[in-house]
Scaffold this active site. Structure first.
Site, PDB file in Angstrom:
ATOM      1  N   THR A  16       0.805  -1.220   0.000  1.00  0.00           N
ATOM      2  CA  THR A  16       0.000   0.000   0.000  1.00  0.00           C
ATOM      3  C   THR A  16       0.835   1.266   0.000  1.00  0.00           C
ATOM      4  OG1 THR A  16      -1.785  -1.147   1.174  1.00  0.00           O
ATOM      5  CG2 THR A  16      -1.785   1.247   1.291  1.00  0.00           C
ATOM      6  N   THR A  92       1.586  -4.802   4.510  1.00  0.00           N
ATOM      7  CA  THR A  92       1.464  -5.114   5.932  1.00  0.00           C
ATOM      8  C   THR A  92       1.019  -6.546   6.218  1.00  0.00           C
ATOM      9  OG1 THR A  92      -0.806  -4.245   5.977  1.00  0.00           O
ATOM     10  CG2 THR A  92       0.978  -2.731   6.553  1.00  0.00           C
TER      11      THR A  92
END
Length: 346
Positions: A16, A92
Site C-alpha cells: 500500500t 502489511t
C-alpha cells in the site's frame, strides 16, 4: 561513498505504501520509486545518500514467498558494504513473516534492516506512509558516536513504535497502529525525538562478518486446536504427504485435549520424525508444558515448546531450519535455542 553522510538503500517490494491515485481513473497504481524525492520532498532535508531498488513488478504482500525472502537477503548481502542501513517497504499483511524470516537469514547482522509500510497509500492526503518512511530511514541511518549502528537488527517500524521483527505480529487491518510486539518490549519509540532503548537491542559479534542464508523447506503446517476438533482432522493433518513439521496452536499455557486418540496421534507423528512445536493461541504469554497435566502429556508424547514465539516466527524458523537439511533432533534443539532474540528462555 565518498563522504561521511549516512547511506541508506530503500528496497520497495510492493504494498500500500507505494501506491498513488491515478488522477484520471481514481485507481491506485504503483509509483516509480526512482522518483521518490518528488513524492516525499521532506527526504531532501536529510543529509543522507538514499538510493532505491524496486521489485519489478511490485508484489502484493499476500503473494510473498520464501523466494522473495531470499531475494531480499541477497540484495542486503550484495550491498552490505556500500550502505549504513536498509529500509524495506512491504505490504502489511505478511510483513511480520518477512521480518521473522530475515532475522534468521541475516546471521550476525550489524546494520539496521527496517521494514515499514502503511495502511493508506503514499498518494493519499492522510497517509501514514510518509511518517513511517521518514522515521524508518532515520533509524536505518542512526549511529553511535563510535560509528556502530544504533539498531543492528531486523526490525519493524510502524506508527511510532520500533519493534524486533521476529517478535511482531499484525493486529489490526484498519487502524494505523497495525503491529504489536506482545512478548518483548519495543526497541524504541518516536515522538518529538526518536528514543532508542539500547538495553533492548541485540549486539552482534564484531569479530564475525554477515553470513546470509537462503534455504527454506515449506513442508510445514499450522494446526489450530479448538473444542470439538475431530480425530479425522488431526489424522489428515499428520498424514499430509511430505509433511515435516507442525506448528500446533494450543490453549492457554500450552494445553490440549487429553483424549487417548489425540495423544496417540501425536506420539505416532513424533515417532515418524514429524517435528511438533507447541505455541499458545493467546496473543501474549508463553507455553509452559510442565505446568498442567495436559501439557505434560504433550511433552511426553514428543511435542517441544515454542515458548513465547509468535506464529509467524515459529513457522519461518521451522522452514529455515528444515531448509538446511538438519537432522530432526538438531531442528528440535535449535527450535529451543534463542537464535535471533525470538524467544524468551528464562
Amino acid at each position: 561513498m565518498t563522504d561521511f553522510a549516512p547511506s541508506v538503500l530503500l528496497i520497495y517490494t510492493g504494498g500500500t505504501i507505494g501506491m498513488i491515485e491515478n488522477p484520471e481513473t481514481g485507481a491506485l497504481e504503483s509509483f516509480n520509486f526512482d522518483h521518490l524525492l518528488n513524492f516525499v520532498p521532506e527526504l531532501k532535508r536529510f543529509n543522507y545518500h538514499i538510493n532505491t531498488y524496486s521489485f519489478d513488478p511490485p508484489i502484493d504482500s499476500s503473494d510473498m514467498e520464501p523466494y522473495h525472502w531470499a531475494r531480499l537477503a541477497r540484495i542486503v548481502e550484495r550491498n552490505y558494504e556500500q550502505y549504513d542501513g536498509f529500509v524495506i517497504l512491504h505490504g502489511t499483511d505478511t510483513m511480520a513473516y518477512t521480518a521473522s524470516a530475515l532475522s534468521f537469514m541475516l546471521e550476525n547482522l550489524s546494520k539496521p534492516v527496517v521494514l515499514t509500510g502503511s495502511q493508506l497509500p503514499m498518494g493519499m492526503l492522510r497517509t501514514d506512509g510518509k511518517e513511517n518512511l521518514i522515521t524508518a530511514i532515520e533509524i536505518a541511518a542512526a549511529k553511535h558516536p563510535d560509528g556502530t549502528a544504533m539498531v543492528p537488527e531486523v526490525c519493524i517500524y510502524f506508527e511510532r513504535d520500533l519493534m524486533r521483527g521476529n517478535r511482531t505480529t499484525k493486529i489490526n487491518a484498519e487502524k494505523f497502529n497495525a503491529f504489536k510486539s506482545y512478548n518483548y518490549p519495543c526497541l524504541g519509540h518516536s515522538a518529538i525525538d526518536i528514543k532508542i532503548k539500547p538495553e533492548r537491542i541485540r549486539r552482534p559479534d564484531a569479530s564475525r562478518p554477515l553470513k546470509a542464508h537462503y534455504l527454506f523447506d515449506t513442508n510445514v503446517v499450522v494446526l489450530t486446536l479448538f473444542p470439538g476438533i475431530q480425530e479425522s482432522i488431526i489424522t489428515s493433518v499428520f498424514n499430509i504427504k511430505g509433511l515435516k513439521a507442525v506448528v500446533m496452536k494450543t490453549f492457554g499455557s500450552g494445553n490440549a485435549p487429553q483424549k487417548p486418540w489425540f495423544i496417540k496421534l501425536i506420539k505416532e507423528a513424533a515417532e515418524r520424525n514429524i517435528i511438533i512445536i507447541n505455541i499458545t493461541q493467546c496473543q501474549s504469554g508463553s507455553v509452559e508444558m510442565e505446568r498442567y497435566e495436559t501439557g505434560r502429556q504433550l511433552l511426553e508424547a514428543g511435542v517441544i515448546s515454542g515458548y513465547d514465539s509468535t506464529p509467524e516466527c515459529a513457522l519461518t524458523k521451522l522452514m529455515f531450519l528444515l531448509g538446511h537439511d538438519l537432522p530432526p533432533e538438531e531442528v528440535r534443539r535449535l527450535m529451543n535455542t534463542n537464535l535471533a532474540g525470538e524467544i524468551t528462555l528464562e
